[in-house]
Design an enzyme around this catalytic site. Sequence first.
Site, PDB file in Angstrom:
ATOM      1  N   ASP A 224       1.010  -1.203  -0.045  1.00 20.93           N
ATOM      2  CA  ASP A 224       0.010  -0.084   0.138  1.00 20.93           C
ATOM      3  C   ASP A 224       0.863   1.058   0.071  1.00 20.93           C
ATOM      4  O   ASP A 224       1.913   1.150  -0.514  1.00 20.93           O
ATOM      5  CB  ASP A 224      -0.881   0.140   1.204  1.00 20.93           C
ATOM      6  CG  ASP A 224      -2.299   0.637   0.843  1.00 20.93           C
ATOM      7  OD1 ASP A 224      -2.362   1.647   0.732  1.00 20.93           O
ATOM      8  OD2 ASP A 224      -3.402   0.028   1.061  1.00 20.93           O
ATOM      9  N   HIS A 247       1.956   1.993  -3.301  1.00 15.21           N
ATOM     10  CA  HIS A 247       1.184   2.967  -3.827  1.00 15.21           C
ATOM     11  C   HIS A 247       1.553   4.449  -3.713  1.00 15.21           C
ATOM     12  O   HIS A 247       0.843   5.325  -3.668  1.00 15.21           O
ATOM     13  CB  HIS A 247      -0.309   2.853  -3.023  1.00 15.21           C
ATOM     14  CG  HIS A 247      -0.980   1.515  -3.380  1.00 15.21           C
ATOM     15  ND1 HIS A 247      -2.012   1.350  -3.034  1.00 15.21           N
ATOM     16  CD2 HIS A 247      -0.562   0.350  -4.098  1.00 15.21           C
ATOM     17  CE1 HIS A 247      -2.553   0.038  -3.266  1.00 15.21           C
ATOM     18  NE2 HIS A 247      -1.455  -0.432  -3.938  1.00 15.21           N
TER      19      HIS A 247
END
Length: 393
Positions: A224, A247
């Site tokens: 993430d 991310h």
Amino acid sequence: MSSVLVSCLLFCILASSDFRIGYGQTTYNVLDHGAVGDGQRDDTKAFLKAWNAVCLDKGAPRLVIPGEMTFLLQPTKFSGPCQSSSIHVEISGKIVAPSPDAWKECANPWLAFSQVTNLIVSGSGEINGQGSSWWTKYDQLNYVNKVQCERPKALGFRRCDNLQLSGLTHVDSPKAHISIQSCNNATISYLTIRAPEHSPNTDGMDISMSSHVNIHDCNIGTGDDCIAINNASFYININNIQCGPGHGISIGSLGHNGGYETVQEIHVQNCSFTSTMYGARIKTYQGGSGYARKISFEQIALRTTRNPIIIDQFYCNGQHDCQTSVGCSPRASEVTYNGFHGTSENEQAITFNCSQSIGCANIVMNQVSITSPVPSEEVGASCSNLANSITPN
């Protein structure tokens, strides 16, 4: 009595318990408080016993977790306020979490420091959250002794002003690896954070309700956000971060469940994004309010990044049909992108997906050069509902 004999007697007295060095500094070793360090037996009580001794020390004590040993800890709270003027936790060994079914209670985070001023946590050791068993059930709650438990973050700091965190390796957290909440004047540096690309919600660092935080020289690869800056965070400086996979570095998400949330003075520079899903990202929910402003991303290297630059005011955490949502959103304004160079894996390298009701304002782009890794292909941009002009150079 000779001075030599007096010195020897004093040394023996001091060495009979914890070892004092310098002026007012005592070293507390978890082994001296009952820790075994075999990775199988529970060392939680020993760590808490050592912590209580450290917290009551009126000097500037040092808590030592020695190297070449593995310490199994249940959820543990290292709580203050302490009588110590400062505390140095030196981690040279490895700290591991139990498997989900072996947790004795629900806790979030797994290792929690709270209300400890002038805390230093450093060393060459490892904090391993043993997260893979949690990830396989991430759509469901996990059961610990028939109690429903959500996936925990691994290491948390709450109300720890003047925090210093450095040197450690953080591996496979069940959820976010490091949480910084309500901390002022913190420095986070020289960390390695690792989890597989497929691991869900394993953010490297989550920052919230904190100010004057400096993050530099870290290598982060997770499933993430490498770093997420959340509500009520101000004056956050991020420098020399290697991010990938993951991310990217994200502002938000902000405005969830109609909340008023704010972020200001966030400055990211000299960072690289390698094979990440996003790069420089701002994400807000429809229905919320507030702002993300005075933000800069400068001197950014891109290596096959899928979405290098994105502002998404229709973020909804993977749900569908977000674009049909109506209402306000936290406003993104005074955002600068300067010195972006490298490649985008997607054809659309830049996305400004701003809400019609609130829009994005004063977005400045300077010296942005993003190309496709395939020489014959081109990349483009998509922009909607921008107030004032984007200024390319």
